[in-house]
Every structure is written in C-alpha cells, then in structure tokens.
Design an enzyme around this catalytic site. Structure first.
Site, PDB file in Angstrom:
ATOM      1  N   LEU A  54      51.877  74.984  13.239  1.00  0.00           N
ATOM      2  CA  LEU A  54      52.599  73.716  13.399  1.00  0.00           C
ATOM      3  C   LEU A  54      53.629  73.624  12.286  1.00  0.00           C
ATOM      4  CD1 LEU A  54      49.786  71.017  14.014  1.00  0.00           C
ATOM      5  CD2 LEU A  54      51.347  71.962  15.715  1.00  0.00           C
ATOM      6  N   ASP A  55      54.739  72.924  12.540  1.00  0.00           N
ATOM      7  CA  ASP A  55      55.715  72.662  11.478  1.00  0.00           C
ATOM      8  C   ASP A  55      55.015  71.956  10.327  1.00  0.00           C
ATOM      9  OD1 ASP A  55      57.607  73.539  13.271  1.00  0.00           O
ATOM     10  OD2 ASP A  55      58.445  71.556  13.694  1.00  0.00           O
ATOM     11  N   ARG A  56      55.549  72.145   9.138  1.00  0.00           N
ATOM     12  CA  ARG A  56      54.973  71.516   7.941  1.00  0.00           C
ATOM     13  C   ARG A  56      54.789  69.993   8.122  1.00  0.00           C
ATOM     14  NH1 ARG A  56      57.254  73.088   2.273  1.00  0.00           N
ATOM     15  NH2 ARG A  56      55.360  72.757   1.100  1.00  0.00           N
TER      16      ARG A  56
END
Length: 240
Positions: A54-56
């Site tokens: 997942l994106d940060r």
C-alpha cells in the site's frame, strides 16, 4: 511501534495487518528496516515475505506470507486478479452518479517523478465505485480495484474530478477542518488556531476476499482508522 495490535488475522501460512497511515509497507533505501511494516513483522516472526503493498499514506489491510510456498501462491493470486480488493475513501465534492466504473489506462507522469497520470498510452486500469454517503463538501466512496496500478484510485478519482481528500499529489493538501463542516463553528476560549480533523490522505484499504491454498475462503476487514471515523461522525452530525 508494537505489531501485535495491528494484526487482523493469521494462520500458519500468512498474516493480515492493518497498516497505519504514514508507515511504509517495505523499507526504502534510506529508511531503517523498523520504520516499515515488513521490518516490524520480521522482528516479530523472524522471516516474512511481502505479497503486495500500500502507499505510505494509505491505511488498511496488507497480507504477508510466512513461508516461500505461501508467498508463491498468494503472489500469483494477487497477480492473476483473484483477490477482491475494496477500499473506502473520502473524496472532495459529490459525484454525479451513485455508482460507476473508471476504465482509464495509467502511466508515469512524463515530467514529475513518482507521479502517475491517466493516459491512453498507459497500462489498463479499472476501478469500480459506489457512493456510500454524500455530504456536499465530501463523499464517502467504496472502491474496488480490478488492476493494481501505482496510485490507481488516486489517479482515477482525480480523473473523475473528485480527488481523494487531502491528496497533495492529485488534489489539494488542504486538511479537513470542523469549521468547514459545522456552520456556527467557534474556536475555544484558549485556542489560538483550529486543529484539523484529518490532515492525511483519506484512503483506507478495508477489505480483501480470496481463497487460500487449502480452499478456505477469507473475507478480511480492517476497521476505519480513528481520524477518518471522526470526520465521518462530524459530517453525519452536521449534514444539512
């Protein structure tokens, strides 16, 4: 950070974790391993295998394999699109249609590094959306991605003209404030400035559905984080 409170489900083959916003899934070159989810899991389990990311700034469900065979199986499952992936996101404004699909290819931005863009020359990308609740300023949208392009939901929501709330890259970095939601808002007596309700990307990976190697069907869910939940409570309370 302790990993135990983040664990949603585990068995002998894999572990599903509710990733907080701001934490990397895997360390990048400049980060210490313990500043990532995989690093914390390695410290806890000894060995761990990354299946997807997942994106940060996105919170929510991430699955990690516990051994090589499980890693191979789960990785193929994600690559062959045999995992149903659902997100909840707050978007700016109200969408004209209560549900729909965005079928717009995505490619890297020709100039800005790390940014993606919807473009006919890109790789196929498909996102379904359903408006769960509309509040005028914002809408709560349930999203299902059929492909796993970088920043897919964020790019597709921008493409629709309703970017994810507090998305600096594809929308605006403007945080969600109570003063925008509540009509007769007043600062407290000893408060000099208003604290935002939400000042990070309002996107949460809330559900994964798949069948494991033993033929067992899993429907895993990660509850909404407190900050997004708090915004929704205020939006519901002050809805016209």
């Amino acid at each position: 950070m302790r990993i135990e409170p983040l664990i949603i489900f585990e068995n002998d083959d894999f572990v599903a974790v509710n990733k907080p916003s701001g934490l990397l899934t895997i360390p990048d070159r400049h980060d210490n391993a313990l500043s990532s989810l995989s690093g914390l899991l390695k410290q806890h389990y000894g060995q761990i295998f990354t299946v997807h990311r997942l994106d940060r700034d996105t919170s929510g469900l991430v699955v990690f394999a516990k051994h090589e065979q499980s890693h191979k199986y789960l990785s193929q499952l994600f690559e062959s699109r045999d995992v149903e992936k659902y997100y909840l996101g707050l978007v700016n404004g109200e969408l004209p249609e209560p549900s729909g699909s965005v079928n717009a290819p995505i490619m890297e931005h020709p100039v800005q590094r790390g940014k993606m863009v919807a473009n006919a020359k890109g790789r196929p990308a498909l996102t379904d959306y359903t408006v769960e609740e509309a509040f005028g300023l914002y809408s709560l949208v349930k999203l299902r991605i059929h492909t796993g392009r970088t920043h897919q939901i964020r790019v597709h929501m921008k493409y629709l003209g309703h970017p994810i709330t507090v998305d600096e890259m594809y929308g605006t970095s403007e945080p969600v404030r109570l003063s925008a939601i509540k009509k007769k808002f007043r600062l407290g007596k000893f408060t000099e400035e208003e604290r935002p309700l939400l000042s990070r990307l309002a996107l949460h990976a809330f559900q994964l559905r798949f069948t494991d190697e033993q033929g067992i069907r899993h429907e895993l869910e990660a509850p909404l984080p407190k900050d997004i939940h708090a915004v929704l409570q205020q939006l519901r309370k002050h809805k016209k």
